[in-house]
Design an enzyme around this catalytic site. Structure first.
Site, PDB file in Angstrom:
ATOM      1  N   ARG A  41      -6.025   0.789  10.890  1.00 31.96           N
ATOM      2  CA  ARG A  41      -5.449   0.500  12.208  1.00 31.96           C
ATOM      3  C   ARG A  41      -4.394  -0.601  12.145  1.00 31.96           C
ATOM      4  O   ARG A  41      -3.414  -0.548  12.888  1.00 31.96           O
ATOM      5  CB  ARG A  41      -6.556   0.105  13.193  1.00 31.96           C
ATOM      6  CG  ARG A  41      -7.341   1.316  13.660  1.00 31.96           C
ATOM      7  CD  ARG A  41      -8.406   0.934  14.644  1.00 31.96           C
ATOM      8  NE  ARG A  41      -8.991   2.121  15.236  1.00 31.96           N
ATOM      9  CZ  ARG A  41     -10.209   2.167  15.755  1.00 31.96           C
ATOM     10  NH1 ARG A  41     -10.969   1.085  15.749  1.00 31.96           N
ATOM     11  NH2 ARG A  41     -10.670   3.277  16.282  1.00 31.96           N
ATOM     12  N   LYS A 206     -24.194  10.530  18.633  1.00 30.33           N
ATOM     13  CA  LYS A 206     -24.542  10.850  20.022  1.00 30.33           C
ATOM     14  C   LYS A 206     -24.025  12.198  20.494  1.00 30.33           C
ATOM     15  O   LYS A 206     -22.835  12.469  20.442  1.00 30.33           O
ATOM     16  CB  LYS A 206     -23.926   9.783  20.921  1.00 30.33           C
ATOM     17  CG  LYS A 206     -24.788   8.583  21.121  1.00 30.33           C
ATOM     18  CD  LYS A 206     -24.460   7.994  22.471  1.00 30.33           C
ATOM     19  CE  LYS A 206     -24.902   6.573  22.585  1.00 30.33           C
ATOM     20  NZ  LYS A 206     -23.907   5.737  23.206  1.00 30.33           N
ATOM     21  N   GLY A 357     -12.275   6.386  14.556  1.00 29.00           N
ATOM     22  CA  GLY A 357     -13.504   5.639  14.286  1.00 29.00           C
ATOM     23  C   GLY A 357     -14.184   5.933  12.972  1.00 29.00           C
ATOM     24  O   GLY A 357     -13.614   5.786  11.890  1.00 29.00           O
ATOM     25  N   GLY A 380     -12.373   8.418  20.656  1.00 25.73           N
ATOM     26  CA  GLY A 380     -12.613   8.779  22.058  1.00 25.73           C
ATOM     27  C   GLY A 380     -11.333   9.227  22.739  1.00 25.73           C
ATOM     28  O   GLY A 380     -11.321  10.235  23.464  1.00 25.73           O
TER      29      GLY A 380
HETATM   30  P1  AMP Z   1     -20.346   8.418  16.294  1.00 24.78           P
HETATM   31  O1  AMP Z   1     -19.839   7.051  16.639  1.00 24.78           O
HETATM   32  O2  AMP Z   1     -21.017   9.119  17.411  1.00 24.78           O
HETATM   33  O3  AMP Z   1     -19.257   9.246  15.616  1.00 24.78           O
HETATM   34  O4  AMP Z   1     -21.488   8.205  15.234  1.00 24.78           O
HETATM   35  C1  AMP Z   1     -21.268   7.725  13.945  1.00 24.78           C
HETATM   36  C2  AMP Z   1     -22.563   7.294  13.347  1.00 24.78           C
HETATM   37  O5  AMP Z   1     -23.465   8.373  13.347  1.00 24.78           O
HETATM   38  C3  AMP Z   1     -22.448   6.828  11.925  1.00 24.78           C
HETATM   39  O6  AMP Z   1     -22.669   5.447  11.860  1.00 24.78           O
HETATM   40  C4  AMP Z   1     -23.553   7.601  11.202  1.00 24.78           C
HETATM   41  O7  AMP Z   1     -24.330   6.787  10.355  1.00 24.78           O
HETATM   42  C5  AMP Z   1     -24.422   8.125  12.339  1.00 24.78           C
HETATM   43  N1  AMP Z   1     -25.131   9.349  11.988  1.00 24.78           N
HETATM   44  C6  AMP Z   1     -24.617  10.469  11.455  1.00 24.78           C
HETATM   45  N2  AMP Z   1     -25.581  11.374  11.225  1.00 24.78           N
HETATM   46  C7  AMP Z   1     -26.750  10.812  11.622  1.00 24.78           C
HETATM   47  C8  AMP Z   1     -28.104  11.254  11.621  1.00 24.78           C
HETATM   48  N3  AMP Z   1     -28.447  12.475  11.182  1.00 24.78           N
HETATM   49  N4  AMP Z   1     -29.042  10.409  12.121  1.00 24.78           N
HETATM   50  C9  AMP Z   1     -28.700   9.192  12.570  1.00 24.78           C
HETATM   51  N5  AMP Z   1     -27.436   8.714  12.596  1.00 24.78           N
HETATM   52  C10 AMP Z   1     -26.472   9.521  12.116  1.00 24.78           C
END
Ligand code: AMP
Length: 406
Positions: A41, A206, A357, A380
């Protein structure tokens, strides 16, 4: 140019010589123990900063960093390391202003000289920032002649530095910078002229963040590949065993309906068929690969059959949008799935965009970042843009509908 930027000015349209320019950047860099771990970034922000300096502007830079909540965060989420890194890149002193409302910084802001650069401390240390409060806007806008937004990654937020500051500046003197121009051109190509097969790869922690995207992109995308924790809400909705994996139970119904709709529309939805599981999230030293997740285990990455099927799907894809890792890629034992996706994208020769991200960090960690068509600085924001949502930060740059100052 996109309708979302129609009538908004571009930085090259403005006179910057001797002007005090407030430049909102996205310098929300990942830090570990005060050390920057990924400068993507920061590097992406440099063209606009350098352009302003070449044109003889007096620069007030601003950004947020993380989500400060406790007093302790005043130290750990300070922009100090970022000011230092910027100074090194630009070969110039970048002065960090901790509190723009106290006397010494006010004097500095008033007497800024050509080619001087100051960086305001983490904007989110002020409550006003996320509330788009007037206090912050009023205290800064009095020192500013020109407002430039180049923080694409924050432009989906109606925050003070994104919306309030833009609106407090005359419409003739507000514009977007090179980074936003670049991001929008790429995302416009995806939404206006999609190439097929078009695959969206969605993962991360999420479901609630991304489930709506599937619905909104269904007209364009041919195949959805789902990984990360997100996948387990879908599998649970199909009554498959998910053990202790992360599941958003309140989204299961939505996931079920969505799967039905995709079927009716003849769209492909790929979900994991095998998994890397561990007994605990904190300790992943003992992992194993399974097709059926045992009750006491949680899935933290996709397994090898899933990798093979996802990679095979990506081989023939002409356009891909990737947001969210396939597993807990930060831990070596759970990174294979995410890195395999990066490799498949690097090798397919398609128009491949990585959306912000964690996916951007994952692409960098995989070693394939330079093989992607574009790595967006905004996760996002790029997701919202692709869904056709108006970004408040871009809207705020446009002249008012009926205005005497344009
Ligand atoms: P996001 O910000 O929603 O893109 O989420 C990213 C995060 O999701 C990363 O820090 C990953 O470690 C976590 N992540 C990916 N797969 C899993 C999983 N199966 N269980 C828990 N966390 C996860």
């Amino acid at each position: 140019m996109s309708v979302q930027l129609k009538n908004a000015k571009f930085i090259e349209d403005l006179e910057l010589k001797d002007k005090r320019v407030f430049l909102r950047l996205d310098l929300n860099l990942p830090l570990k123990d005060g050390v920057i771990t990924d400068k993507t970034r920061l590097n992406a922000a440099l063209p606009t900063i350098k352009y302003c300096l070449e044109k003889g502007a007096k620069l007030v830079l601003a950004s947020h960093l993380g989500r400060p909540k406790t007093p302790e965060h005043r130290k750990t989420l300070s922009l100090e390391p970022v000011a230092k890194a910027l100074g090194e890149e630009l070969n110039i002193e970048v002065i960090l202003i901790e509190e723009p409302n106290s006397e010494a910084p006010k004097a500095l802001l008033r007497s800024l000289k050509e080619n001087q650069v100051v960086l305001l401390e983490n904007l989110r240390f002020h409550e006003d920032e996320t509330k788009n409060g007037e206090g912050l806007v009023n205290s800064i806008s009095q020192y500013v002649d020109v407002y430039i937004n180049d923080a694409f990654g924050a432009s989906h937020r109606a925050h003070a530095s994104i919306v309030g500051m833009a609106q407090a500046t005359n419409a003739k003197n507000r514009a977007f910078g090179f980074l936003i121009k670049n991001e929008i051109e790429v995302l416009e190509k995806m939404s206006q002229a999609p190439l097929h097969p078009y695959v969206a790869i969605l993962g991360g922690a999420k479901v609630s963040d991304k489930i709506g995207v599937i619905e909104k992109l269904v007209d364009h995308v041919d195949t959805f590949i789902i990984g990360g924790a997100m996948a387990y809400t879908f599998l649970a909705a199909q009554n498959q065993p998910v053990g202790k994996s992360l599941v958003e139970t309140d989204k299961m119904n939505f996931a079920r309906k969505l799967m039905d709709r995709l079927e009716v529309r003849n769209k492909k939805l790929l979900l994991p068929v095998d998994h890397i599981v561990s007994k605990s999230f904190a300790d992943t030293s003992q992992v194993e690969e399974v097709a059926r997740i045992p009750n006491e285990m949680m899935a933290l990455d996709i397994g090898s059959q899933t990798i093979a099927s996802y990679a095979s799907e990506l081989k023939s894809a002409k356009m891909c949008f990737w947001n969210g890792p396939m597993g807990v890629f930060e831990k070596e034992n759970c990174s294979k799935g995410t890195f395999a996706i990066a490799r498949a994208l690097a090798e397919n020769g398609g128009f491949n965009i990585v959306g912000g991200g964690d996916s951007a960090s994952a692409a960098v960690a995989s070693g394939f970042a330079d093989k992607m068509t574009h790595i967006s600085t905004g996760g996002g924001a790029s997701l919202e843009y692709l869904q056709g949502m108006r970004l408040p930060g871009l809207e705020a740059l446009k002249p008012p509908m009926s205005s005497e100052d344009v």
